[in-house]
Design an enzyme around this catalytic site. Structure first.
Site, PDB file in Angstrom:
ATOM      1  N   TRP A  65      15.794  -2.298  42.974  1.00 55.66           N
ATOM      2  CA  TRP A  65      14.622  -3.079  43.358  1.00 55.66           C
ATOM      3  C   TRP A  65      14.039  -3.874  42.185  1.00 55.66           C
ATOM      4  O   TRP A  65      12.980  -4.480  42.337  1.00 55.66           O
ATOM      5  CB  TRP A  65      13.535  -2.153  43.914  1.00 55.66           C
ATOM      6  CG  TRP A  65      13.990  -1.320  45.069  1.00 55.66           C
ATOM      7  CD1 TRP A  65      13.989  -1.684  46.390  1.00 55.66           C
ATOM      8  CD2 TRP A  65      14.517   0.003  45.011  1.00 55.66           C
ATOM      9  NE1 TRP A  65      14.482  -0.655  47.154  1.00 55.66           N
ATOM     10  CE2 TRP A  65      14.822   0.393  46.338  1.00 55.66           C
ATOM     11  CE3 TRP A  65      14.762   0.912  43.978  1.00 55.66           C
ATOM     12  CZ2 TRP A  65      15.352   1.644  46.658  1.00 55.66           C
ATOM     13  CZ3 TRP A  65      15.300   2.159  44.287  1.00 55.66           C
ATOM     14  CH2 TRP A  65      15.589   2.514  45.611  1.00 55.66           C
ATOM     15  N   ASP A  66      14.676  -3.879  41.023  1.00 54.41           N
ATOM     16  CA  ASP A  66      14.120  -4.520  39.834  1.00 54.41           C
ATOM     17  C   ASP A  66      12.777  -3.901  39.452  1.00 54.41           C
ATOM     18  O   ASP A  66      11.882  -4.583  38.965  1.00 54.41           O
ATOM     19  CB  ASP A  66      13.971  -6.034  40.053  1.00 54.41           C
ATOM     20  CG  ASP A  66      13.688  -6.795  38.762  1.00 54.41           C
ATOM     21  OD1 ASP A  66      13.948  -6.253  37.674  1.00 54.41           O
ATOM     22  OD2 ASP A  66      13.179  -7.934  38.846  1.00 54.41           O
ATOM     23  N   TYR A  67      12.638  -2.605  39.662  1.00 56.29           N
ATOM     24  CA  TYR A  67      11.411  -1.906  39.291  1.00 56.29           C
ATOM     25  C   TYR A  67      11.531  -1.372  37.868  1.00 56.29           C
ATOM     26  O   TYR A  67      11.484  -0.163  37.611  1.00 56.29           O
ATOM     27  CB  TYR A  67      11.111  -0.784  40.282  1.00 56.29           C
ATOM     28  CG  TYR A  67      10.471  -1.239  41.580  1.00 56.29           C
ATOM     29  CD1 TYR A  67       9.668  -2.381  41.637  1.00 56.29           C
ATOM     30  CD2 TYR A  67      10.652  -0.527  42.758  1.00 56.29           C
ATOM     31  CE1 TYR A  67       9.075  -2.803  42.827  1.00 56.29           C
ATOM     32  CE2 TYR A  67      10.052  -0.928  43.955  1.00 56.29           C
ATOM     33  CZ  TYR A  67       9.271  -2.065  43.981  1.00 56.29           C
ATOM     34  OH  TYR A  67       8.681  -2.471  45.156  1.00 56.29           O
TER      35      TYR A  67
END
Length: 642
Positions: free
Chosen positions: A321-323
């Site tokens: 999630w590109d977290y």
């Protein structure tokens, strides 16, 4: 007796802060508290703040074309009698703290027309004083800066001259370890960190282009000579220390990233660096990297002398999630069950705050492994659970249902409702899909690189957050070229050579407003002793985004962070209107706002000079966010006699 002891210790902390008399680090102190003992400005008199001086870098003229690919995110430091900052193009400028008049300037000569993948950005410089050098010797106090073309530069803090004994003529060229697809794929955007005579630097690397991307290696150098001391590769070390996290045959050999693009923190007494690491490559498909992928998406404590891992804590398992961990770890001392406790407070894109013991990394508030949505794309390996802190509560909403869609009119509200209904929207950690998945909060946060501010007297953490959604759609790799050709102005990335390319777009109405209900930006105060929210305030208005200057209290997505003072005031720019704001630290009431000549997407700082307290912010805008560009540094102060 315990409470008295606690009060005395907190008093000593505040006294130490006050005795420094300066703002020598990007985050105020090396641990990033963003707290100042300055107390002249208070909630009672803050309304009297006026502009004290203004300085222009000249970039709007000298780098006009490059400004369209820049963000002025710099925070000055006050050191060696000068206010020092870096421009987006890595020029280091020293100003007189009382007048804003230039004292010296250093230009590393970043090529014009250079195109970094993460814009032209320089968030700050780092100061270090060599205790073994004569106080008046050249480079006894020096400034370190990483550059967009991957150099680590050392300058004399008093004159701006290169420290010729460091590296080659005052600089070390960072080798990314592999051939780049283009020179700007790898850069340095955040200030280095220094502890025990060792200076460390991370990197910012372009996302989603390829699996076989540059690795997120953190590099350490002797602060005097520039000689390499150690390297820490989160992926390789993760494979060695956590074999279950990188199974044999997975991509430990060719996955990259897990880089440290946000600022790091340092604890001189413990001899530790604290790293906020990002996701492995690529962001939105992890089928080539089975396992939890530790030490990615983690807070990692490294021994300053050796680079060995003392402890680590992962905030997201197997991130798709590109977290990233996007913010400087805040080294804080909290009032914990009646006694002081050294801790690390980590804010995140998901809106969670993790409070960790500084010596062990153990969570102070319980963290539960909770089941999350499954059913990932073909070839994916999702984690069945994710770490969720019991306290504090999440600072942003993490789910958006069709019936919650927002719009300015019934027409665009209906359009938003249809958009949400057509995609996967099952709450936080819903996996990316070919159908399209709602990421809420979006990849810009929750919290982001602006980090948090901490008041040691009240154990209160102040965090600004954004509330918006992204739609993430996976595209079969064989269809990538056609999809890109059909929508050349949209963000469509190859993630080569996986089976999935990806399209990322904001969840917006036909009127280009977020489909989730306002407020879209907030400032929140969290009591770290109890894990409770003390107050929330709306941050920003659409005044400078709308065709006409409207001031609805809707908040805006924001980039930059807060500071807090012993006078009881929280200062923050960050919002997408052109203001620096002051809030009451006790109540959250907005007390004052000062108009800026351009976007204030930077973290301010404050200092006392000749008996007067100044608050300074870079006002240069953010090209990707669409705020007004400029090349200003602005200082505010109370009128004399106030």
């Amino acid at each position: 007796m315990i409470r008295l002891c606690c009060s005395v210790l907190f008093g000593l902390l505040l006294a130490a802060s006050a005795s420094a008399g300066e703002w020598p680090h990007y985050g105020g102190d090396a641990g990033g508290m963003r707290h100042s003992a300055a107390a002249e400005i208070t909630p009672i008199n803050v309304e009297n703040l006026t502009r004290a001086w203004l300085f222009r870098t000249g970039d709007m003229t000298a780098r006009a074309d490059d400004m369209k690919h820049s963000a002025f995110e710099g925070t000055p430091v006050l050191v060696a009698g000068s206010l020092v900052f870096c421009t987006p193009f890595n020029e280091v400028v020293a100003l007189d703290p009382g007048t804003g008049a230039p004292k010296w300037r250093y230009d590393p000569k970043i090529a014009t027309g250079y195109r970094p993948g993460n814009q032209f950005v320089c968030r700050g410089v780092t100061s270090w004083t060599d205790a073994a050098a004569a106080p008046d010797a050249l480079c006894a106090t020096r400034l370190f800066m990483g550059t967009t073309d991957s150099r680590l530069i050392a300058l004399d803090a008093a004159t701006g001259q290169p420290c010729l004994g460091f590296g080659r003529d005052g600089e070390v060229k960072i080798d990314p370890g592999m051939d780049l697809q283009w020179p700007g794929e790898f850069q340095i955007t955040s200030p280095p960190a220094v502890a025990r005579g060792v200076v460390v630097v991370g990197s910012a690397i372009s996302d989603n282009r390829r699996v076989d991307a540059p690795k997120g290696t953190v590099r350490a150098f002797d602060a005097r000579t520039g000689k390499p001391v150690w390297e820490f590769n989160p992926i390789v070390r993760g494979a060695e220390d956590h074999p279950e996290s990188w199974p044999r045959g997975s991509v430990a050999h060719h996955t990259g990233h897990a880089n440290v693009w946000a600022p790091m923190s340092a604890d001189e007494a413990r001899g530790l660096f604290f790293l906020p690491t990002s996701s492995p490559s690529p962001d939105f498909f992890g089928g080539e990297r089975a396992g939890d992928n530790r030490y990615a998406n983690s807070v990692v404590a490294l021994d300053a002398a050796t680079g060995e891992v003392r402890w680590s804590f992962q905030t997201v398992h197997h991130d798709v999630w590109d977290y990233d961990v996007p913010a400087q770890p805040s080294l804080v001392t909290v009032d914990w069950k009646g006694a002081p406790r050294d801790a690390v407070a980590q804010v995140t894109k998901t809106g969670f705050v993790f409070l960790l013991d500084r010596d062990t990394g153990e969570p102070l508030f319980e963290v539960e492994e909770k089941p999350v949505p499954q059913g990932g794309a073909l070839g994916e390996f999702l984690s069945p659970t994710q770490p969720i802190p019991v306290a504090p509560p999440p600072l942003v909403p993490q789910e958006l249902k069709p019936e919650e869609a927002w719009g300015l009119t019934p027409w665009d509200r209906a359009a938003c409702r249809e958009k949400i209904a057509a995609i996967r929207s099952e709450g936080l950690f819903t996996p990316p899909s070919e159908q399209g998945t709602l990421m809420f909060p979006f990849t810009g946060g929750g919290a982001n690189w602006g980090s948090a501010a901490f008041d040691p007297a009240t154990s209160t953490l102040f965090i600004n957050t954004s509330r918006a959604g992204h739609v993430i759609a996976l595209i079969p790799s064989e269809n990538f070229e056609a999809a890109k050709a059909a929508a050349p102005n949209e963000e469509i990335s190859p993630q080569a050579p996986t089976r999935w390319a990806v399209k990322r777009e904001l969840l917006l109405s036909p009127l280009d407003l977020p489909c989730n209900p306002p407020p879209w930006g907030m400032l929140t105060a969290v009591d770290l002793s109890t894990g409770t929210i003390k107050w929330e305030s709306v941050l920003g208005t659409p005044r400078d985004l709308a065709p006409v200057p409207v001031t609805f209290k809707w908040g805006t997505p924001n980039f930059g962070g807060p500071i807090v003072t012993a006078g009881g005031v929280v200062f923050i720019g960050a919002a997408m209107d052109n203001y620096l704001r002051a809030f009451d630290a006790a109540s959250g009431e907005e007390l004052w706002k000062g108009r800026l000549p351009a976007g204030g997407q930077a973290t301010p700082m404050t200092y006392q000079w000749e008996g007067r307290q100044y608050v300074v912010i870079a006002a240069g805008g953010h090209a990707r966010a669409g705020t007004k560009l400029g090349d200003f540094v602005v200082a505010f102060a109370l009128p004399h006699g106030k």
